[in-house]
Design an enzyme around this catalytic site. Structure first.
Site, PDB file in Angstrom:
ATOM      1  N   TYR A 144       0.709  -1.348   0.052  1.00 34.78           N
ATOM      2  CA  TYR A 144      -0.065  -0.027  -0.033  1.00 34.78           C
ATOM      3  C   TYR A 144       0.927   1.326  -0.200  1.00 34.78           C
ATOM      4  CZ  TYR A 144      -4.714  -1.827   0.876  1.00 34.78           C
ATOM      5  OH  TYR A 144      -5.900  -2.576   0.972  1.00 34.78           O
ATOM      6  N   LYS A 195       3.131 -15.268   1.968  1.00 35.29           N
ATOM      7  CA  LYS A 195       3.218 -16.046   0.738  1.00 35.29           C
ATOM      8  C   LYS A 195       4.769 -16.481   0.520  1.00 35.29           C
ATOM      9  CE  LYS A 195       1.662 -17.704  -3.377  1.00 35.29           C
ATOM     10  NZ  LYS A 195       0.699 -18.704  -3.435  1.00 35.29           N
ATOM     11  N   ASP A 227      -3.101 -18.309   0.202  1.00 35.45           N
ATOM     12  CA  ASP A 227      -3.929 -18.822  -0.910  1.00 35.45           C
ATOM     13  C   ASP A 227      -4.786 -20.131   0.093  1.00 35.45           C
ATOM     14  OD1 ASP A 227      -1.481 -20.039  -0.848  1.00 35.45           O
ATOM     15  OD2 ASP A 227      -1.530 -20.716  -2.803  1.00 35.45           O
ATOM     16  N   ASP A 251      -6.412  -6.827   4.121  1.00 33.91           N
ATOM     17  CA  ASP A 251      -7.422  -6.325   3.747  1.00 33.91           C
ATOM     18  C   ASP A 251      -8.329  -7.299   3.073  1.00 33.91           C
ATOM     19  OD1 ASP A 251      -9.155  -4.349   2.466  1.00 33.91           O
ATOM     20  OD2 ASP A 251      -8.102  -4.762   0.565  1.00 33.91           O
ATOM     21  N   ASP A 255     -12.240  -9.131   4.910  1.00 35.20           N
ATOM     22  CA  ASP A 255     -13.262  -9.076   3.888  1.00 35.20           C
ATOM     23  C   ASP A 255     -14.163 -10.385   4.021  1.00 35.20           C
ATOM     24  OD1 ASP A 255     -13.644  -6.288   3.610  1.00 35.20           O
ATOM     25  OD2 ASP A 255     -13.957  -6.563   1.518  1.00 35.20           O
TER      26      ASP A 255
END
Ligand code: IPM
Ligand code: MG
Length: 362
Positions: A144, A195, A227, A251, A255
């Protein structure tokens, strides 16, 4: 206690008003004086003074005890600011206030209330009797905030964009420490999501995790690829207690976690730094389609106000009072549209706020 409110866009003003009403009542009941001052952020700030985060707002937030935010962006069309001369857009205000206040630690609890079990899209045998996951998201670094580059070259190959993913050890360490500390107050079970089979930053996260974990011998921790984590969250969510992860993975996963609890309209969040100053906001967005219609669910914002009492103002008893009142109102069968089901009582934003205030006295 000075509280800055940033109502922002869409349903922001309506839901913030309900949280203010609840806080005023709590103040009366326990003898605290909360002073509220409203400042601009987001779409409305761009509209009024052509800047998504005015300097005035930053100064006021820095001088406050806590900040309560409604929602940012989307209220007047996503493409409205696409040609803004400085590239400003509503979301930039939100990112900037997090960074200006040094709020690197974003707590996003995903709780499935037993009263709302039927609202979860996940099968009942997977959800069981409830869910209580705390996502700890790094908030002021990572992709970000890395360097950005965009070129418009002569050819397709020379037209490119770069978003740099950067983390230094200090940034990783402090978010891990925050997450492990939270785990100590819960069931002492941490999953660090990364990751590391691809990303160099993730490998550094793993190294630092091992270092930090030494200071928390009671906490059980493991690493998980993002993942796989996305998959596990829907297939076996009950394995998770505290998830600690990077800005972007947090983020996305927050959600996902919120929707499996039934309604994003229920979930609060806290953004914290090294001091007690924090920013509190519902996890949902500005919902422009229902703005001004007295339809929005104010509970996520009211629960964010409870988090504010707990983490910034050191008022644990008062925070619990609000949380219990919310549960009581759900228990009595009141629902806003987003969590409505058959045989329940449909109410609007204002009425829901009043019901919570009523339940504070119980
Ligand atoms: C969030 C939002 C923001 C983010 C956007 C609006 C910039 O999605 O708070 O999760 O990505 O952090
Ligand atoms: Mg998001």
């Amino acid at each position: 206690m000075k509280i800055v409110t940033l109502s922002g866009d869409g349903i922001g003003p309506e839901i913030i008003q309900q949280a203010i009403n609840v806080l005023r009542k709590i103040g009366e009941m326990y003898g605290h004086i909360f002073e509220f001052e409203e400042y601009l952020i987001g779409d409305i700030a761009l509209e009024k003074i052509n800047c998504s985060l005015p300097e005035e707002t930053i100064v006021a937030c820095k001088n406050s005890d806590a900040v309560l935010l409604g929602a940012v962006g989307g209220a007047v069309g996503v493409n409205r600011w696409i040609n803004h001369p400085t590239g400003d857009r509503p979301e930039k205000g939100l990112l900037k206030i997090r960074q200006e206040l040094g709020l690197y630690c974003n707590l996003r609890p995903a709780i499935l209330y037993p009263q709302l079990k039927n609202a979860s899209p996940i099968r009942q045998d997977i959800i069981g009797d409830g869910l209580d996951i705390m996502i700890v998201r790094e908030l002021t670094s990572g992709i970000y905030f890395g360097k950005k580059l965009r070129t418009n070259g002569e050819t397709d190959e020379t037209t490119f964009a770069i978003d740099e993913l950067y983390y230094n050890k200090k940034e990783i360490k402090r978010i891990l420490e925050a997450g492990f500390n939270i785990a100590m107050k819960r069931s002492k079970n941490v999953v660090v999501v990364d990751k590391a089979n691809v990303l160099e930053t993730s490998k550094l996260w793993r190294e630092v995790t091992q270092e930090v974990a030494k200071n928390f011998p009671e906490v059980k921790y493991s690493h998980m690829y993002v993942d796989n984590a996305a998959m596990q969250l829907v297939s076996n969510p009950k394995q998770f207690d505290v998830i600690i992860t990077t800005n972007m993975f947090g983020d996305i996963l927050s959600d996902e976690a919120s929707v499996i609890t039934g309604s994003i309209g229920m979930l609060p969040s806290a953004s914290l730094g090294n001091g007690t100053l924090g920013l509190y906001e519902p996890s949902h967005g500005s919902a422009p389609d229902i703005a001004g219609k007295d339809k929005a669910n104010p509970l996520a914002t009211i629960l964010s106000a409870a988090m504010m009492l707990r983490y910034s103002l050191n008022l644990e008893k008062e925070a619990q009072k609000i949380e219990n009142a919310v549960i009581e109102v759900l228990e009595l069968g009141y629902r806003t549209e987003d969590i409505f089901e058959k045989d329940k009582i449909l109410v609007g934003t204002r009425k829901m706020g009043e019901l919570v205030i009523g339940a504070l006295n119980l």
